[in-house]
Enzyme design. Structure first.
Site, mmCIF file in Angstrom:
data_model
loop_
_atom_site.group_PDB
_atom_site.id
_atom_site.type_symbol
_atom_site.label_atom_id
_atom_site.label_comp_id
_atom_site.label_asym_id
_atom_site.label_seq_id
_atom_site.Cartn_x
_atom_site.Cartn_y
_atom_site.Cartn_z
ATOM 1 N N SER A 80 0.787 -1.230 0.000
ATOM 2 C CA SER A 80 0.000 0.000 0.000
ATOM 3 C C SER A 80 0.819 1.280 0.000
ATOM 4 O O SER A 80 0.234 2.373 -0.023
ATOM 5 C CB SER A 80 -0.960 0.013 1.193
ATOM 6 O OG SER A 80 -2.033 -0.864 0.966
ATOM 7 N N LYS A 83 -0.160 3.788 -2.572
ATOM 8 C CA LYS A 83 -1.152 4.849 -2.401
ATOM 9 C C LYS A 83 -0.512 6.224 -2.221
ATOM 10 O O LYS A 83 -1.200 7.250 -2.371
ATOM 11 C CB LYS A 83 -2.066 4.520 -1.223
ATOM 12 C CG LYS A 83 -2.908 3.251 -1.433
ATOM 13 C CD LYS A 83 -3.854 3.035 -0.277
ATOM 14 C CE LYS A 83 -4.742 1.810 -0.494
ATOM 15 N NZ LYS A 83 -4.142 0.575 0.007
ATOM 16 N N SER A 139 -5.824 3.378 4.866
ATOM 17 C CA SER A 139 -5.332 2.712 3.650
ATOM 18 C C SER A 139 -6.485 2.173 2.815
ATOM 19 O O SER A 139 -6.483 1.020 2.378
ATOM 20 C CB SER A 139 -4.361 1.579 4.010
ATOM 21 O OG SER A 139 -3.565 1.217 2.906
#
Length: 303
Positions: A80, A83, A139
């Site tokens: 993640s 992101k 997230s």
């Protein structure tokens, strides 16, 4: 074949950080670990002890001086941390007060991938700025999906822009296959290096709109016209636990292991670091590697 490492890099680095990175790269059979000539490397006698991450690095955030690294240019899945690029593109595009409707398709997307999410309700209308909190704190893959769809416009076009931006930033060993770091189409199709992620973290933290989000422990959004109430907690366990921590983004997949892009400030000095494939699981998020690296970095003269 990228990042399919089965051998864990371990041990302390001795001599200069440059020599250590070269030595570790020679020991690991994944031949993607070349040494960058862009960043100046300090001649510190030894790196931080007890770091279990397969790849890691830390640098002076103000000068870009690399203080220590392991597997600096080895390509690995980043989970993640992806992101961060999603947020960077949205912020650079601007219009953060535009209202975006959460699409009905986001629910099926999250369920199909068993993805971390911010609990966004289809039909709610939130600003892009509000969606950044949903993206970066819990997230939220649902927030990533919604933002990519709106700012691409369209998912595939947004991913194309992510890769173009990576190339423009000099992140030559990075590839984005999606906007959230989920392991599709394969577990290794979304990858980067410690060196490239330091670059990404550095430019992202220069954006006030990004920095103001990732330094928060949580964010509460009261119910308003067109949307439900939400409360999002920051999954970065350094925030509120490590003195001076000011970001940035954790991540986890089975292939990536525990990943963390982090930044902290102490006595006017700011360091930025990253760990890829640290020990632990998604149910036992470990910040031990980052803590050891930060303590070591701040103990150096002038850091």
């Amino acid at each position: 074949m990228r990042a399919r490492l089965s051998i864990r890099v371990c041990g302390l680095l001795a001599g200069t950080a440059l020599a250590a990175s070269a030595a570790l790269g020679a020991a690991a059979p994944a031949a993607h670990a070349t040494v960058s000539s862009v960043t100046t490397v300090s001649s510190v006698a030894a790196g931080p002890s007890g770091v279990g991450a397969w790849s890691a690095a830390v640098e002076n955030a103000a000068t870009g001086r690399l203080l220590w690294s392991r597997g600096l240019n080895t390509e690995r899945p980043m989970a993640s941390i992806t992101k961060v690029m999603t947020a960077y593109l949205v912020i650079k595009a601007g219009h953060l007060d535009r209202k975006i409707t959460i699409p009905a398709t986001v629910t099926g997307y999250v369920r199909a991938h068993n993805a971390s999410n911010a609990g966004l309700r289809p039909g709610d209308r939130l600003t892009a700025r509000q969606l950044l909190y949903a993206l970066l704190l819990p997230s939220g893959a649902d927030a990533a999906y919604t933002l990519a769809r709106a700012y691409g416009p369209g998912l595939s076009r947004f991913v194309t822009r992510m890769n173009a931006t990576a190339r423009r930033l000099g992140m030559r060993r990075t590839h984005f296959s999606n906007f959230d770091g989920l392991p599709y189409p394969t577990s290794y199709s979304d990858y980067s290096t410690a060196a490239n992620l330091l670059t990404l973290g550095r430019v992202a933290m220069l954006l006030p709109a990004f920095r103001s989000v990732v330094e928060q422990r949580s964010h509460r959004l009261t119910a308003g016209s067109g949307h439900h109430a939400y409360r999002w907690k920051n999954l970065n366990s350094l925030i509120g636990r490590y003195p001076g921590a000011i970001g940035i983004k954790p991540g986890y997949t089975g292939a990536a292991g525990q990943c963390l892009l982090f930044e902290a400030s102490r006595h006017g000095h700011i360091v930025i670091g990253v760990t890829l494939h640290s020990p632990g699981s998604i149910t036992s998020i470990s910040i031990g590697d980052a803590t050891r690296i930060l303590n070591w970095a701040f103990s150096l003269p002038g850091e």
